[in-house]
Design a protein around this motif. Structure first.
Motif, PDB file in Angstrom:
ATOM      1  N   ALA A   1      47.564  59.446   4.215  1.00 55.60           N
ATOM      2  CA  ALA A   1      47.680  60.830   3.750  1.00 55.60           C
ATOM      3  C   ALA A   1      47.870  61.762   4.935  1.00 55.60           C
ATOM      4  N   ARG A   2      48.683  62.775   4.746  1.00 57.86           N
ATOM      5  CA  ARG A   2      48.950  63.733   5.821  1.00 57.86           C
ATOM      6  C   ARG A   2      47.970  64.897   5.722  1.00 57.86           C
ATOM      7  N   PRO A   3      47.141  65.111   6.737  1.00 54.02           N
ATOM      8  CA  PRO A   3      46.175  66.216   6.669  1.00 54.02           C
ATOM      9  C   PRO A   3      46.849  67.567   6.496  1.00 54.02           C
ATOM     10  N   ALA A   4      46.123  68.473   5.863  1.00 50.13           N
ATOM     11  CA  ALA A   4      46.648  69.801   5.593  1.00 50.13           C
ATOM     12  C   ALA A   4      46.848  70.577   6.885  1.00 50.13           C
ATOM     13  N   PRO A   5      47.887  71.424   6.953  1.00 51.08           N
ATOM     14  CA  PRO A   5      48.034  72.299   8.118  1.00 51.08           C
ATOM     15  C   PRO A   5      46.982  73.393   8.105  1.00 51.08           C
ATOM     16  N   ASP A   6      46.672  73.920   9.262  1.00 49.01           N
ATOM     17  CA  ASP A   6      45.714  75.017   9.346  1.00 49.01           C
ATOM     18  C   ASP A   6      46.301  76.275   8.714  1.00 49.01           C
ATOM     19  N   THR A   7      45.477  76.970   7.937  1.00 44.78           N
ATOM     20  CA  THR A   7      45.872  78.255   7.344  1.00 44.78           C
ATOM     21  C   THR A   7      44.715  79.228   7.501  1.00 44.78           C
ATOM     22  N   GLU A   8      44.928  80.473   7.080  1.00 42.36           N
ATOM     23  CA  GLU A   8      43.859  81.459   7.182  1.00 42.36           C
ATOM     24  C   GLU A   8      42.727  81.157   6.203  1.00 42.36           C
ATOM     25  N   LEU A   9      43.068  80.546   5.055  1.00 41.52           N
ATOM     26  CA  LEU A   9      42.051  80.178   4.084  1.00 41.52           C
ATOM     27  C   LEU A   9      41.445  78.824   4.446  1.00 41.52           C
ATOM     28  N   VAL A  10      40.185  78.636   4.077  1.00 42.12           N
ATOM     29  CA  VAL A  10      39.524  77.348   4.208  1.00 42.12           C
ATOM     30  C   VAL A  10      39.513  76.706   2.822  1.00 42.12           C
ATOM     31  N   HIS A  11      40.258  75.616   2.686  1.00 40.19           N
ATOM     32  CA  HIS A  11      40.370  74.919   1.410  1.00 40.19           C
ATOM     33  C   HIS A  11      39.318  73.816   1.354  1.00 40.19           C
ATOM     34  N   VAL A  12      38.451  73.882   0.351  1.00 44.52           N
ATOM     35  CA  VAL A  12      37.303  72.986   0.248  1.00 44.52           C
ATOM     36  C   VAL A  12      37.452  72.138  -1.007  1.00 44.52           C
ATOM     37  N   VAL A  13      37.198  70.835  -0.885  1.00 47.14           N
ATOM     38  CA  VAL A  13      37.298  69.934  -2.025  1.00 47.14           C
ATOM     39  C   VAL A  13      35.987  69.186  -2.221  1.00 47.14           C
ATOM     40  N   PHE A  14      35.688  68.895  -3.479  1.00 49.46           N
ATOM     41  CA  PHE A  14      34.539  68.074  -3.852  1.00 49.46           C
ATOM     42  C   PHE A  14      35.011  67.152  -4.961  1.00 49.46           C
ATOM     43  N   PHE A  15      34.804  65.845  -4.799  1.00 53.43           N
ATOM     44  CA  PHE A  15      35.260  64.924  -5.835  1.00 53.43           C
ATOM     45  C   PHE A  15      34.293  63.771  -5.974  1.00 53.43           C
ATOM     46  N   GLY A  16      34.226  63.217  -7.189  1.00 50.06           N
ATOM     47  CA  GLY A  16      33.327  62.105  -7.415  1.00 50.06           C
ATOM     48  C   GLY A  16      32.909  61.984  -8.859  1.00 50.06           C
ATOM     49  N   PRO A  17      31.886  61.173  -9.129  1.00 48.15           N
ATOM     50  CA  PRO A  17      31.491  60.859 -10.501  1.00 48.15           C
ATOM     51  C   PRO A  17      30.475  61.814 -11.116  1.00 48.15           C
ATOM     52  N   PHE A  18      30.043  62.842 -10.378  1.00 48.78           N
ATOM     53  CA  PHE A  18      29.102  63.839 -10.888  1.00 48.78           C
ATOM     54  C   PHE A  18      27.807  63.204 -11.399  1.00 48.78           C
ATOM     55  N   THR A  19      27.284  62.279 -10.639  1.00 48.38           N
ATOM     56  CA  THR A  19      25.994  61.666 -10.949  1.00 48.38           C
ATOM     57  C   THR A  19      24.883  62.437 -10.239  1.00 48.38           C
ATOM     58  N   PRO A  20      23.629  62.249 -10.655  1.00 46.49           N
ATOM     59  CA  PRO A  20      22.538  62.942  -9.963  1.00 46.49           C
ATOM     60  C   PRO A  20      22.493  62.640  -8.465  1.00 46.49           C
ATOM     61  N   ALA A  21      22.841  61.426  -8.060  1.00 49.60           N
ATOM     62  CA  ALA A  21      22.821  61.108  -6.630  1.00 49.60           C
ATOM     63  C   ALA A  21      23.816  61.962  -5.859  1.00 49.60           C
ATOM     64  N   GLN A  22      24.956  62.268  -6.481  1.00 52.50           N
ATOM     65  CA  GLN A  22      25.971  63.055  -5.791  1.00 52.50           C
ATOM     66  C   GLN A  22      25.541  64.508  -5.619  1.00 52.50           C
ATOM     67  N   GLY A  23      24.793  65.036  -6.569  1.00 55.21           N
ATOM     68  CA  GLY A  23      24.290  66.401  -6.430  1.00 55.21           C
ATOM     69  C   GLY A  23      25.307  67.473  -6.746  1.00 55.21           C
ATOM     70  N   ALA A  24      26.110  67.277  -7.790  1.00 53.82           N
ATOM     71  CA  ALA A  24      27.128  68.262  -8.144  1.00 53.82           C
ATOM     72  C   ALA A  24      26.557  69.650  -8.443  1.00 53.82           C
TER      73      ALA A  24
END
Length: 222
Positions: free
Chosen positions: A43-66
């Motif tokens: 995967a090609r990392p995102a270029p730097d921009t003025e905004l900070v793009h934040v991602v969260f992904f997963g199974p949404f279990t209690p261990a993950q702490g969604a």
């Protein structure tokens, strides 16, 4: 500029579920974990921009702490420097979404096919890892953290013994269960683009060390 679309919920737009991913109980890679992580290096990392793009992904279990992530997103509702993408579904999805509701700059997506996920995650600057407080949550490094690092995201995750051993200073480690500390960590990265860039490079290098050309040292440290 307007908020990103927040209507793509798992209920509204069902998508293919990937196969379950292996986790690393003590941070040490095994064959299944290496196979699950390998495609993410392309995967090609995102270029730097003025905004900070934040991602969260997963199974949404209690261990993950969604829900903890949802509360952290809400804490940044008044900060225009951030956009968030939340991907996945599971038992804590509804609670996490309700907690994050004060922040309009969130895209909610159902889980995407596994072959599309690396490029999608790589378009973000920061990935949020695991923040649960249970014994299980404190005992492993989630595969998603390794994958995001391989894709070139800076990683913010909980300060547990396995994750500290796996990433050390190649990630931002915060107390488990503390959404305010997640928000503080994100603000610091937005204030310091050079540190954000360093962390993105360090996370990818750490993942490469462990999975592409693991050394005896890297295996023992986990």
């Amino acid at each position: 500029m307007s908020p990103v679309d927040g209507d793509a919920s798992p209920e509204a737009q069902p998508e293919a579920q990937p196969d379950p991913l292996p986790d690393a109980p003590n941070g040490a890679p095994d064959d299944a974990l290496m196979l699950a992580t390998a495609p993410w290096f392309a995967a090609r990392p995102a270029p730097d921009t003025e905004l900070v793009h934040v991602v969260f992904f997963g199974p949404f279990t209690p261990a993950q702490g969604a829900p903890i992530v949802g509360a952290a997103i809400a804490a940044l509702a008044g900060d225009p420097r951030f956009t968030f993408t939340v991907i996945g579904g599971g038992p804590e999805h509804a609670v996490a979404r309700a907690l994050a509701a004060p922040n309009a700059w969130v895209t909610w997506r159902a889980w995407v096919p596994a072959h599309d996920l690396p490029d999608l995650v790589a378009r973000h600057d920061v990935c949020l890892g695991i923040f649960g407080t249970s014994g299980e949550a404190l005992s492993f490094v989630p595969t998603e953290v390794y994958q995001a690092a391989a894709a070139g995201c800076a990683v913010i995750t909980s300060d547990t013994a396995p994750q500290r051993a796996a990433f050390a200073d190649a990630a931002v480690l915060v107390p488990a269960g503390d959404p305010e500390q997640i928000a503080i960590a994100l603000r610091k990265l937005a204030d310091d683009p050079d540190e954000l860039t360093r962390l993105r490079r360090a996370a990818r290098a750490r993942a490469r060390e462990r999975f592409v050309n693991p050394t005896p040292h890297s295996l023992v440290r986990g």
